[in-house]
Design a protein around this motif. Structure first.
Motif, PDB file in Angstrom:
ATOM      1  N   ALA A  38       0.831  -1.209   0.000  1.00 44.45           N
ATOM      2  CA  ALA A  38       0.000   0.000   0.000  1.00 44.45           C
ATOM      3  C   ALA A  38       0.862   1.254   0.000  1.00 44.45           C
ATOM      4  CB  ALA A  38      -0.934  -0.011   1.213  1.00 44.45           C
ATOM      5  N   ILE A  39       1.869   1.306   0.878  1.00 44.93           N
ATOM      6  CA  ILE A  39       2.736   2.488   0.926  1.00 44.93           C
ATOM      7  C   ILE A  39       3.541   2.602  -0.360  1.00 44.93           C
ATOM      8  CG2 ILE A  39       4.657   3.582   2.131  1.00 44.93           C
ATOM      9  CD1 ILE A  39       2.063   3.737   3.642  1.00 44.93           C
ATOM     10  N   PHE A  40       4.032   1.469  -0.878  1.00 40.74           N
ATOM     11  CA  PHE A  40       4.806   1.532  -2.119  1.00 40.74           C
ATOM     12  C   PHE A  40       3.935   1.993  -3.285  1.00 40.74           C
ATOM     13  CE2 PHE A  40       6.399  -0.299  -6.084  1.00 40.74           C
ATOM     14  CZ  PHE A  40       7.684   0.228  -6.094  1.00 40.74           C
ATOM     15  N   THR A  41       2.668   1.587  -3.300  1.00 42.10           N
ATOM     16  CA  THR A  41       1.765   2.031  -4.362  1.00 42.10           C
ATOM     17  C   THR A  41       1.634   3.545  -4.356  1.00 42.10           C
ATOM     18  OG1 THR A  41       0.514  -0.042  -4.242  1.00 42.10           O
ATOM     19  CG2 THR A  41      -0.570   1.825  -5.298  1.00 42.10           C
ATOM     20  N   LEU A  42       1.530   4.128  -3.163  1.00 42.53           N
ATOM     21  CA  LEU A  42       1.430   5.584  -3.067  1.00 42.53           C
ATOM     22  C   LEU A  42       2.758   6.235  -3.464  1.00 42.53           C
ATOM     23  CD1 LEU A  42      -0.794   7.552  -2.336  1.00 42.53           C
ATOM     24  CD2 LEU A  42       0.100   7.641  -0.016  1.00 42.53           C
ATOM     25  N   ILE A  43       3.873   5.637  -3.052  1.00 47.16           N
ATOM     26  CA  ILE A  43       5.185   6.160  -3.462  1.00 47.16           C
ATOM     27  C   ILE A  43       5.322   6.094  -4.977  1.00 47.16           C
ATOM     28  CG2 ILE A  43       7.657   5.625  -3.436  1.00 47.16           C
ATOM     29  CD1 ILE A  43       7.404   4.912  -0.522  1.00 47.16           C
ATOM     30  N   ASN A  44       4.871   4.998  -5.563  1.00 53.26           N
ATOM     31  CA  ASN A  44       4.940   4.845  -7.018  1.00 53.26           C
ATOM     32  C   ASN A  44       4.125   5.916  -7.718  1.00 53.26           C
ATOM     33  OD1 ASN A  44       5.514   3.405  -9.530  1.00 53.26           O
ATOM     34  ND2 ASN A  44       3.384   2.743  -9.456  1.00 53.26           N
ATOM     35  N   ALA A  45       2.919   6.181  -7.210  1.00 54.70           N
ATOM     36  CA  ALA A  45       2.035   7.157  -7.850  1.00 54.70           C
ATOM     37  C   ALA A  45       2.537   8.580  -7.676  1.00 54.70           C
ATOM     38  CB  ALA A  45       0.620   7.022  -7.289  1.00 54.70           C
ATOM     39  N   GLY A 373      -2.233 -10.075   0.658  1.00 51.31           N
ATOM     40  CA  GLY A 373      -1.739  -8.732   0.946  1.00 51.31           C
ATOM     41  C   GLY A 373      -2.026  -7.753  -0.174  1.00 51.31           C
ATOM     42  N   LEU A 374      -1.983  -8.245  -1.426  1.00 48.56           N
ATOM     43  CA  LEU A 374      -2.296  -7.385  -2.568  1.00 48.56           C
ATOM     44  C   LEU A 374      -3.748  -6.923  -2.515  1.00 48.56           C
ATOM     45  CD1 LEU A 374      -0.697  -6.336  -5.003  1.00 48.56           C
ATOM     46  CD2 LEU A 374      -1.605  -8.230  -6.334  1.00 48.56           C
ATOM     47  N   LEU A 375      -4.630  -7.819  -2.071  1.00 49.81           N
ATOM     48  CA  LEU A 375      -6.040  -7.431  -1.913  1.00 49.81           C
ATOM     49  C   LEU A 375      -6.200  -6.403  -0.792  1.00 49.81           C
ATOM     50  CD1 LEU A 375      -7.749 -10.943  -2.256  1.00 49.81           C
ATOM     51  CD2 LEU A 375      -7.559  -9.160  -3.990  1.00 49.81           C
ATOM     52  N   ARG A 403       5.292  -2.437 -11.975  1.00 48.44           N
ATOM     53  CA  ARG A 403       6.206  -2.098 -10.892  1.00 48.44           C
ATOM     54  C   ARG A 403       5.649  -2.548  -9.552  1.00 48.44           C
ATOM     55  NH1 ARG A 403       6.907   3.372 -11.639  1.00 48.44           N
ATOM     56  NH2 ARG A 403       8.844   3.175 -12.816  1.00 48.44           N
ATOM     57  N   ILE A 404       4.343  -2.334  -9.322  1.00 49.39           N
ATOM     58  CA  ILE A 404       3.730  -2.725  -8.055  1.00 49.39           C
ATOM     59  C   ILE A 404       3.675  -4.241  -7.924  1.00 49.39           C
ATOM     60  CG2 ILE A 404       1.583  -2.660  -6.728  1.00 49.39           C
ATOM     61  CD1 ILE A 404       1.066   0.101  -7.962  1.00 49.39           C
ATOM     62  N   LEU A 405       3.273  -4.924  -8.993  1.00 46.19           N
ATOM     63  CA  LEU A 405       3.219  -6.390  -8.950  1.00 46.19           C
ATOM     64  C   LEU A 405       4.612  -6.980  -8.751  1.00 46.19           C
ATOM     65  CD1 LEU A 405       0.642  -7.057 -11.820  1.00 46.19           C
ATOM     66  CD2 LEU A 405       0.235  -7.124  -9.350  1.00 46.19           C
ATOM     67  N   GLY A 406       5.604  -6.407  -9.429  1.00 46.93           N
ATOM     68  CA  GLY A 406       6.970  -6.879  -9.254  1.00 46.93           C
ATOM     69  C   GLY A 406       7.461  -6.660  -7.826  1.00 46.93           C
ATOM     70  N   PHE A 407       7.118  -5.500  -7.248  1.00 46.66           N
ATOM     71  CA  PHE A 407       7.499  -5.224  -5.865  1.00 46.66           C
ATOM     72  C   PHE A 407       6.871  -6.238  -4.922  1.00 46.66           C
ATOM     73  CE2 PHE A 407       6.308  -3.302  -1.797  1.00 46.66           C
ATOM     74  CZ  PHE A 407       7.530  -2.884  -1.318  1.00 46.66           C
ATOM     75  N   THR A 408       5.577  -6.505  -5.092  1.00 53.41           N
ATOM     76  CA  THR A 408       4.890  -7.457  -4.217  1.00 53.41           C
ATOM     77  C   THR A 408       5.479  -8.849  -4.356  1.00 53.41           C
ATOM     78  OG1 THR A 408       2.862  -6.152  -4.458  1.00 53.41           O
ATOM     79  CG2 THR A 408       2.635  -8.369  -3.558  1.00 53.41           C
ATOM     80  N   LEU A 409       5.763  -9.265  -5.596  1.00 57.38           N
ATOM     81  CA  LEU A 409       6.353 -10.590  -5.811  1.00 57.38           C
ATOM     82  C   LEU A 409       7.736 -10.673  -5.161  1.00 57.38           C
ATOM     83  CD1 LEU A 409       6.311 -13.377  -7.129  1.00 57.38           C
ATOM     84  CD2 LEU A 409       7.232 -12.321  -9.222  1.00 57.38           C
ATOM     85  N   LEU A 410       8.547  -9.643  -5.358  1.00 56.37           N
ATOM     86  CA  LEU A 410       9.893  -9.645  -4.780  1.00 56.37           C
ATOM     87  C   LEU A 410       9.832  -9.679  -3.259  1.00 56.37           C
ATOM     88  CD1 LEU A 410      12.951  -9.404  -5.184  1.00 56.37           C
ATOM     89  CD2 LEU A 410      12.679  -6.914  -5.176  1.00 56.37           C
ATOM     90  N   VAL A 411       8.958  -8.852  -2.673  1.00 59.18           N
ATOM     91  CA  VAL A 411       8.820  -8.836  -1.221  1.00 59.18           C
ATOM     92  C   VAL A 411       8.347 -10.193  -0.717  1.00 59.18           C
ATOM     93  CG1 VAL A 411       7.470  -7.874   0.689  1.00 59.18           C
ATOM     94  CG2 VAL A 411       8.465  -6.358  -1.008  1.00 59.18           C
ATOM     95  N   SER A 412       7.420 -10.813  -1.441  1.00 57.20           N
ATOM     96  CA  SER A 412       6.909 -12.126  -1.023  1.00 57.20           C
ATOM     97  C   SER A 412       8.012 -13.177  -1.045  1.00 57.20           C
ATOM     98  CB  SER A 412       5.753 -12.548  -1.933  1.00 57.20           C
ATOM     99  OG  SER A 412       4.684 -11.628  -1.873  1.00 57.20           O
ATOM    100  N   LEU A 413       8.808 -13.200  -2.119  1.00 58.39           N
ATOM    101  CA  LEU A 413       9.881 -14.188  -2.227  1.00 58.39           C
ATOM    102  C   LEU A 413      10.952 -13.964  -1.155  1.00 58.39           C
ATOM    103  CD1 LEU A 413      10.295 -14.389  -6.115  1.00 58.39           C
ATOM    104  CD2 LEU A 413       9.180 -16.044  -4.601  1.00 58.39           C
TER     105      LEU A 413
END
Length: 839
Positions: A38-45, A373-375, A403-413
């Motif tokens: 959520a915070i990264f999404t706002l940073i991205n935007a 978490g994405l939801l 970018r957001i999906l990649g961030f979430t995937l990377l954080v998850s891994l």
């Protein structure tokens, strides 16, 4: 590949057999990953996304976009970076440059325009707009969704081309995407304009801000659109931002050198033959810094970049606490599966294969946590945007992108590897003979001996303290900002935004209009007093002027300027300021009376020291006019522009002696100011239907709005601190509950030998408090070291604030003690006979 699929299938089967365990792990991870996303999404935007234009990496902005409005230069300005340009200077950059493919200019501040659609009888609608150069869209690389964009021919002659382009969003909202809009005529500020095009979807202009431009008109129509005297020929009137597109092979440094040299030559020509050696020294220090322009100008980026970075660190700590929590769960599960693991190893499975199997299960859990978490992040981001915008429209794109999906995937891994590696390695090191003989029975966390499980709890406690201290400092900062002495009474004041310029009033008509407004609004029942102001208190707007004081000789190179507000009679009383000496601006300060000014303490102390300033004289401008204004009063210092700033030197002058277009009507009421809002609107409409208020807000609400950034950070840091505390205490409870379960036999023996329930209760509580104490011993120095990084975000507060540190530590101890008391109480109630039979 085949063995990986086998590991995946086996891992999924094992998780399916333990749905409760899997659900708890996934929920813990979803909270941590969701908060980060959520915070990264706002940073991205806000900070990372580029403008929806062609090749944004080629664009450079003149300056950083911090300045807005108008600056008038008469001579050589002070050394330092400069951002705004005049229209004649822009034309020189446009027509004579060797480093840009093109440069475009646009109004640095947005304007609220009155728009009429459907003929002269249609009602006026407020819209946001800007005047821009004819090549604005071509330089940015923005195409039209319908019709065409502005061209260089549209701004070739002043006042000759009344055409406009509207945004796709406005076309969608106001015209329901009707294609016949292109070519239709609308009325802007009383002038008919032809809509020639609609911008491509997604384009909101060059500035990311609340309520972006709905309409763009040629810069040569500035006087007609803005209803102001033309600034097109003024070489000293700086009011435009400029974006350039670099030529291939030209670096930003090369372009910056060329732009700065041109600007210095321009200023030198303006100064003429009166240039002194000091002027030349100042001139050498003036520059224009070129910054990446692909992200455009962003008020939000400047305002929220630091808070968002801090919040990103905080949610990162939340994720670490969640990882430690899950690692403890995996350690407990690995202990329960020791017999299974030993059998698999005895049948030939290698330790590396077992580590891979355990890591596979961890990564599956992490990916499931990432999906949930994405939801959660989608809901959380919408809430964040609402808190940031506070009801205004902000064109933030928060839909998941690559970018957001990649961030979430990377954080998850990474999360899966982080919390899964240690339990996997530990499980794979099982002693086969011992485990098979003991039936997988072990005592994890026995006594007070240090273990990995306890180490993870200590880490959670330390990180949780960091979160609580950070959140506490931001909450205390907000409290201090809210409780500080503002220098005025914010209660019972209604602010009404008016725009006589947009209503078509000429300067000579203003005094009569203002008298009528003050008289009729002042007669409304419940109104105590009324006044007018060029700009409102704590509105973020300010006007600075060079002043000269009779009898005061400035030091060499001393800047003698002050903030100035033009106000109506009764302003001091209506704003609730404290008059320290003399009088305020009153009704007798008219066009024919002697010019007067009221100054604040800061200005009085700077120029007059301990002398009584009442009766002294000063001027706005050169020293030869120093007798123009007589000081008639001194008011207490106040917060005029921003709540964090110290009170600058300030003076107030009467509107009837200095007719100008007022923006704020201030109404002090006997009771709730909103109760007279409808009457004020009606009164203004009765005076002139074109005086429809732009906004109606209480002064108290305006002060609250000025604290929106601090309130957002305080709320989110508190929420994340609470989440961290919950996760840490759940982890502590889980560890102690599991330890009690594994030590049931030992507890039974102790009680059979005479230990009382109180002894057992204290034994478990002592271990809990020991873990918390070690965590605090690590967390307190870490907090003292890390809070220095947020010192710039605090107000009237030390980053080592003892109250915040004490309260955070006591809160953590109390909640942790409660989390440890529950398993301790359960242990104290163990039946010795049942415990002795426990296996």
């Amino acid at each position: 590949m085949g063995t990986l699929l086998q590991d995946l299938k086996y891992g999924v089967r094992m998780l399916a057999k333990n749905p409760g365990y899997a659900a708890v792990v996934v929920l813990c991870l979803a909270l941590g990953i969701g908060a980060n996303t959520a915070i990264f999404t706002l940073i991205n935007a806000v900070m990372l996304k580029s403008l929806p234009v062609e090749k944004p990496d080629e664009l450079v902005l003149f300056g950083e976009g911090r300045m807005a409005g108008t600056s008038v230069i008469d001579g050589i300005p002070s050394p330092g970076p400069w951002e705004l340009v005049s229209y004649p200077l822009y034309k020189e950059y446009r027509d004579d440059n060797q480093v840009f493919q093109g440069v475009c200019a646009f109004q640095s501040n947005e304007a609220r325009l009155n728009l009429r659609i459907g003929g002269t009888g249609a009602p006026e609608e407020p819209v946001f707009g800007k005047v821009v150069s004819g090549n604005y869209f071509s330089v940015l690389g923005v195409k039209a969704a319908a019709g065409r964009t502005l061209t260089s021919e549209d701004d070739a002659l002043a006042g000759a081309h009344p055409v406009a382009v509207i945004s796709y969003g406005y076309w969608q909202r106001r015209f329901s995407r009707d294609p016949s809009v292109v070519g239709s005529v609308i009325d802007i500020s009383g002038i008919p304009f032809t809509i020639v095009g609609i911008t491509a979807p997604g384009f909101f202009g060059e500035t990311l801000e609340s309520n972006p431009a709905d309409i763009w008109a040629p810069i040569t129509m500035e006087s007609q659109v803005l209803l102001e005297p033309s600034r097109l020929d003024s070489r000293g009137n700086f009011w435009l931002h400029v974006i350039g597109r670099l030529k291939p092979g030209v670096t930003s440094q090369q372009a910056q050198a060329a732009v700065t040299t041109h600007f210095q030559q321009y200023l030198l020509q303006m100064a003429g033959s009166s240039v002194t050696s000091d002027d030349r020294r100042d001139l050498a220090g003036i520059r224009i810094d070129l910054t990446p322009g692909g992200k455009g100008v962003s008020q939000l980026r400047r305002r929220y970049s630091e808070p968002l970075k801090i919040l990103m660190v905080l949610v990162g700590l939340v994720l670490l606490i969640a990882c430690a929590n899950v690692a403890n769960l995996l350690l407990a599960r690995a202990t329960a599966r020791q017999k299974e693991i030993s059998l698999r190893c005895a049948l030939g499975a290698s330790r590396s294969r077992m580590i891979r199997q355990m890591l596979t299960e961890s990564i599956v859990l992490a990916i499931l946590g990432g999906l949930v978490g994405l939801l959660l992040a989608g809901w959380g981001t919408s809430l964040l945007v609402y808190l940031v915008s506070r009801g205004s429209y902000i064109p933030l794109s928060i839909s998941p992108d690559a970018r957001i999906l990649g961030f979430t995937l990377l954080v998850s891994l990474l999360t899966g590897m982080l919390f899964g590696l240690a339990p996997a390695v530990r499980a794979a090191r099982t002693d086969l003979s011992t485990t098979l003989k003991e039936g997988a029975r072990s005592v994890v966390g026995h006594g007070t001996r240090f273990s990995l499980t306890k180490g993870l709890v200590i880490v959670q406690v330390a990180l949780c303290l960091l979160m609580l201290v950070g959140g506490g400092l931001f909450v205390r900062t907000l409290q201090k900002l809210e409780s500080q002495d503002l220098g005025f009474n914010r209660e019972n004041v209604l602010l009404v935004g008016i725009s006589p310029r947009m209503a078509g009033y000429k300067p000579e008509q203003l005094p009569s209009l203002y008298r009528q407004i003050l008289e009729r609004v002042g007669s409304i029942p419940g109104v105590k007093s009324t006044s007018l102001a060029l700009y409102g208190l704590v509105s973020g707007s300010a006007r600075r002027e060079t002043i000269s004081v009779q009898g005061y000789t400035p030091k060499p190179r001393e800047e003698t300027d002050a903030q100035m507000n033009i106000v109506g009679p009764g302003y001091i009383e209506t704003a609730g300021m404290t008059l320290l000496a003399g009088r305020g601006i009153e009704v007798q300060d008219t066009e024919t009376s002697a010019k007067v000014a009221v100054i604040n303490e800061a200005l009085a102390h700077y120029y007059f020291g301990n002398q009584n300033p009442v009766g002294k004289r000063l001027a706005i401008g050169e020293a030869k006019h120093a007798a123009d204004f007589g000081v008639v009063g001194v008011v207490k210092d106040a917060k005029y522009t921003r709540l964090r700033e110290a009170s600058p030197p300030m003076l107030f002058i009467p509107v009837f002696q200095n007719p100008d277009y007022m923006n704020d009507l201030q109404v002090r009421t006997i009771g709730d100011p909103t109760s007279v809002a409808a009457d004020v609107r009606k009164t203004l409409n009765d005076i002139d239907s074109k005086l429809n208020p732009r906004r109606v807000i209480t002064l108290s609400q305006q002060v609250d709005d000025a604290l929106s950034q601090e309130r957002l950070v305080a709320q989110l840091s508190t929420a994340f601190g609470g989440l961290a505390l919950l996760l840490a205490c759940v982890g502590l409870y889980g560890v102690m509950a599991y330890a009690v379960t594994r030590r049931t036999n030992e507890i039974g023996i102790r009680m059979a030998l005479g230990a009382g329930a109180g002894n057992v209760l204290w034994m478990v509580l002592r271990e809990t408090l020991l873990l918390v104490g070690v965590g605090l011993a690590i967390g307190i120095p870490a907090a003292l070291a890390s809070t220095r990084l947020i010192a710039s975000q605090l107000f009237d507060l030390s980053p080592y604030d003892p109250l915040t540190l004490s309260v955070s530590s006591l809160l953590l101890i109390a909640v942790a003690a409660l989390a440890g008391f529950i398993p301790a109480r359960r242990a104290s109630r163990v039946d010795p006979m049942v415990a002795l039979r426990y296996e």
